[in-house]
Scaffold this motif. Structure first.
Motif, PDB file in Angstrom:
ATOM      1  N   PHE A 142     -14.123 -14.863   0.736  1.00  0.00           N
ATOM      2  CA  PHE A 142     -15.205 -14.815   1.713  1.00  0.00           C
ATOM      3  C   PHE A 142     -14.713 -14.493   3.125  1.00  0.00           C
ATOM      4  O   PHE A 142     -15.500 -14.427   4.061  1.00  0.00           O
ATOM      5  N   GLY A 143     -13.410 -14.289   3.281  1.00  0.00           N
ATOM      6  CA  GLY A 143     -12.865 -13.935   4.577  1.00  0.00           C
ATOM      7  C   GLY A 143     -12.848 -15.062   5.584  1.00  0.00           C
ATOM      8  O   GLY A 143     -12.981 -14.839   6.787  1.00  0.00           O
ATOM      9  N   ARG A 144     -12.653 -16.287   5.102  1.00  0.00           N
ATOM     10  CA  ARG A 144     -12.638 -17.446   5.981  1.00  0.00           C
ATOM     11  C   ARG A 144     -11.220 -17.967   6.169  1.00  0.00           C
ATOM     12  O   ARG A 144     -10.285 -17.539   5.491  1.00  0.00           O
ATOM     13  N   LYS A 145     -11.072 -18.914   7.090  1.00  0.00           N
ATOM     14  CA  LYS A 145      -9.780 -19.538   7.306  1.00  0.00           C
ATOM     15  C   LYS A 145      -9.347 -20.277   6.050  1.00  0.00           C
ATOM     16  O   LYS A 145     -10.125 -21.020   5.447  1.00  0.00           O
ATOM     17  N   VAL A 146      -8.100 -20.086   5.648  1.00  0.00           N
ATOM     18  CA  VAL A 146      -7.579 -20.705   4.432  1.00  0.00           C
ATOM     19  C   VAL A 146      -6.628 -21.834   4.790  1.00  0.00           C
ATOM     20  O   VAL A 146      -5.675 -21.645   5.552  1.00  0.00           O
ATOM     21  N   SER A 147      -6.901 -23.021   4.248  1.00  0.00           N
ATOM     22  CA  SER A 147      -5.998 -24.161   4.407  1.00  0.00           C
ATOM     23  C   SER A 147      -5.193 -24.329   3.128  1.00  0.00           C
ATOM     24  O   SER A 147      -5.717 -24.132   2.029  1.00  0.00           O
ATOM     25  N   PRO A 148      -3.923 -24.706   3.235  1.00  0.00           N
ATOM     26  CA  PRO A 148      -3.083 -24.816   2.038  1.00  0.00           C
ATOM     27  C   PRO A 148      -3.348 -26.097   1.263  1.00  0.00           C
ATOM     28  O   PRO A 148      -4.058 -27.001   1.746  1.00  0.00           O
ATOM     29  N   LEU A 149      -2.774 -26.175   0.087  1.00  0.00           N
ATOM     30  CA  LEU A 149      -2.776 -27.418  -0.670  1.00  0.00           C
ATOM     31  C   LEU A 149      -2.034 -28.471   0.145  1.00  0.00           C
ATOM     32  O   LEU A 149      -0.912 -28.246   0.602  1.00  0.00           O
ATOM     33  N   SER A 150      -2.668 -29.618   0.361  1.00  0.00           N
ATOM     34  CA  SER A 150      -2.054 -30.701   1.139  1.00  0.00           C
ATOM     35  C   SER A 150      -1.973 -31.948   0.274  1.00  0.00           C
ATOM     36  O   SER A 150      -2.964 -32.326  -0.362  1.00  0.00           O
ATOM     37  N   LYS A 151      -0.804 -32.575   0.240  1.00  0.00           N
ATOM     38  CA  LYS A 151      -0.691 -33.825  -0.503  1.00  0.00           C
ATOM     39  C   LYS A 151       0.473 -34.648   0.022  1.00  0.00           C
ATOM     40  O   LYS A 151       1.490 -34.107   0.481  1.00  0.00           O
ATOM     41  N   LEU A 152       0.302 -35.959  -0.046  1.00  0.00           N
ATOM     42  CA  LEU A 152       1.354 -36.867   0.377  1.00  0.00           C
ATOM     43  C   LEU A 152       2.517 -36.804  -0.601  1.00  0.00           C
ATOM     44  O   LEU A 152       2.323 -36.633  -1.809  1.00  0.00           O
ATOM     45  N   ASP A 153       3.726 -36.966  -0.076  1.00  0.00           N
ATOM     46  CA  ASP A 153       4.908 -36.907  -0.929  1.00  0.00           C
ATOM     47  C   ASP A 153       5.206 -38.269  -1.559  1.00  0.00           C
ATOM     48  O   ASP A 153       4.527 -39.270  -1.304  1.00  0.00           O
ATOM     49  N   GLN A 154       6.238 -38.303  -2.383  1.00  0.00           N
ATOM     50  CA  GLN A 154       6.603 -39.499  -3.127  1.00  0.00           C
ATOM     51  C   GLN A 154       6.931 -40.672  -2.203  1.00  0.00           C
ATOM     52  O   GLN A 154       6.507 -41.811  -2.435  1.00  0.00           O
ATOM     53  N   GLU A 155       7.676 -40.406  -1.149  1.00  0.00           N
ATOM     54  CA  GLU A 155       8.059 -41.465  -0.218  1.00  0.00           C
ATOM     55  C   GLU A 155       6.829 -42.090   0.445  1.00  0.00           C
ATOM     56  O   GLU A 155       6.766 -43.312   0.639  1.00  0.00           O
ATOM     57  N   SER A 156       5.840 -41.266   0.757  1.00  0.00           N
ATOM     58  CA  SER A 156       4.609 -41.774   1.377  1.00  0.00           C
ATOM     59  C   SER A 156       3.837 -42.665   0.407  1.00  0.00           C
ATOM     60  O   SER A 156       3.291 -43.703   0.803  1.00  0.00           O
ATOM     61  N   ILE A 157       3.778 -42.264  -0.851  1.00  0.00           N
ATOM     62  CA  ILE A 157       3.085 -43.073  -1.857  1.00  0.00           C
ATOM     63  C   ILE A 157       3.772 -44.428  -2.011  1.00  0.00           C
ATOM     64  O   ILE A 157       3.119 -45.472  -2.145  1.00  0.00           O
ATOM     65  N   GLU A 158       5.094 -44.440  -1.956  1.00  0.00           N
ATOM     66  CA  GLU A 158       5.825 -45.704  -2.043  1.00  0.00           C
ATOM     67  C   GLU A 158       5.513 -46.608  -0.865  1.00  0.00           C
ATOM     68  O   GLU A 158       5.437 -47.843  -1.005  1.00  0.00           O
ATOM     69  N   LYS A 159       5.310 -46.034   0.308  1.00  0.00           N
ATOM     70  CA  LYS A 159       4.936 -46.836   1.481  1.00  0.00           C
ATOM     71  C   LYS A 159       3.550 -47.448   1.292  1.00  0.00           C
ATOM     72  O   LYS A 159       3.304 -48.590   1.701  1.00  0.00           O
TER      73      LYS A 159
END
Length: 369
Positions: A142-159
């Motif tokens: 659609f010609g719009r701004k594209v945001s990437p896949l974003s996800k917390l990493d393993q260390e963040s999940i442990e926190k």
């Protein structure tokens, strides 16, 4: 009156990019980043958070970013996290926490609101790749701004896992929480260390697998908030999902756990003329305990009901107020006449979905004419 808001004293919000904010309304005003703190509990008890607690205690709400967002929303009659925490949540250790904080002791986080990722299984018409990775290809198309896949990493999940023990409430959001299976890991950890924690999950009910159901059955204080924006083909068009599958999964959850579900509807231009149908379809279903119409799309403008002419909007809103329990919003003009732009964007989605929304919401077709 927002003076004395307890959100900074009990709550923390984590975005899929790792931003730490006071609450879900505070983005993009961040107070820290999960990768830069040794522990979430230390950050929660830091001078950064003390600043907001002190400012709110002193009543500096109108000028304090981002807390003035709540002030403005409440002035418009809209609800905020502050309202939910103060009106519906109870914190049994509240007085003990106040005494501990007064003598300089660390206090556990009692309410956590987090999003592990923007992984999602739907392409809601009012969404984008910022909140749903399923939109990435569509945004390109659609010609719009594209945001990437974003996800917390393993260390963040442990926190996150290290603070589960002290929580009274946890809110899981997405993306779609059940589409990111790492949320199941956190739910399993809660069963182990804090099984009586109150858990609220905002979900589209499309990814409730047998494994997921087994975990949910072990959490006695779990509540699901199902995102339902239409009935039948209107739902399918708006959310890019399957209405019948959603209904089936809601029934199954109720039969397996005995817990009822609250429906939350996002009000947009696309369903503004069919909201009653949601009420009529679900109001007598045993697996539904409440239907909430309070989440208004304000952006993108082309899919907001606010892009309708003021007289047309207000007339329809008055009709809805007589038929459903809707939290109203005050009409305000958009930056420009959105009619043609809105039509173009709707036609793009008609083509992508493979069927025409106007066949199911004829009132929109009349307005565009």
């Amino acid at each position: 009156m927002i003076q004395g808001c307890k959100v900074p004293s009990v709550s923390l919000n984590i975005s899929p990019q790792g931003d730490l904010t006071l609450c879900c309304h505070a983005h993009p005003h961040t107070t820290g980043h999960i990768s830069k703190v040794n522990s979430l509990e230390d950050f929660f008890n830091s001078s950064v958070m003390d600043y907001y607690r002190d400012e709110l205690a002193n009543g500096n709400i109108k000028t304090l970013n981002p807390c003035n967002i709540c002030y403005k929303r409440n002035k418009e009659g809209l609800t905020t996290l502050r309202n939910r925490i103060e009106d519906y949540f109870t914190f049994p250790r509240d007085e003990l926490d106040k005494k501990a904080r007064a003598v300089g002791m660390n206090v556990p986080i009692r309410h956590l609101e987090y999003t592990l990722s923007n992984i999602c299984n739907q392409t809601c018409a009012m969404c984008s790749s910022n909140c749903s990775h399923a939109w990435i290809e569509l945004d390109k198309k659609f010609g719009r701004k594209v945001s990437p896949l974003s996800k917390l990493d393993q260390e963040s999940i442990e926190k996150i896992e290290k603070i589960l023990y002290g929580l009274d409430y946890v809110n899981l959001k997405g993306g779609e929480p059940f589409a990111d299976i790492r949320n199941l890991r956190i739910l399993k950890k809660l069963i182990e260390v804090n099984p009586k924690c109150n858990i609220e999950i905002v979900t589209n009910m499309q990814s409730i697998t047998p494994e997921t159901m087994l975990i949910l059955k072990q959490l006695p204080n779990i509540k699901l908030f199902a995102s339902v924006d239409g009935v039948g083909k209107v739902y399918d068009w708006i959310r890019g999902g399957n209405f019948e599958k959603t209904v089936s999964n809601m029934e199954n959850f109720y039969n397996e756990t005995g817990n009822t579900i609250q429906i939350g509807t996002t009000i947009s231009l696309y369903n503004f003329y069919s909201l009653e149908r949601i009420q009529e379809y679900f109001e007598n279903k045993p697996y539904i305990h409440n239907i909430v119409f309070d989440n208004w799309v304000e952006g993108p403008s082309y899919c907001s009901a606010l892009c309708l002419p003021e007289d047309m909007f207000n007339k329809r809103l008055e009709e809805l107020k007589q038929r459903i329990n809707i939290v109203p919003i005050t009409w305000k003009s958009t930056e420009r006449d959105m009619k043609q732009y809105s039509l173009e964007e709707t036609e793009k989605m008609n083509k992508h979905r493979g069927f025409n929304l106007f066949d199911h919401v004829p009132e929109l077709k009349e307005w565009y004419k």
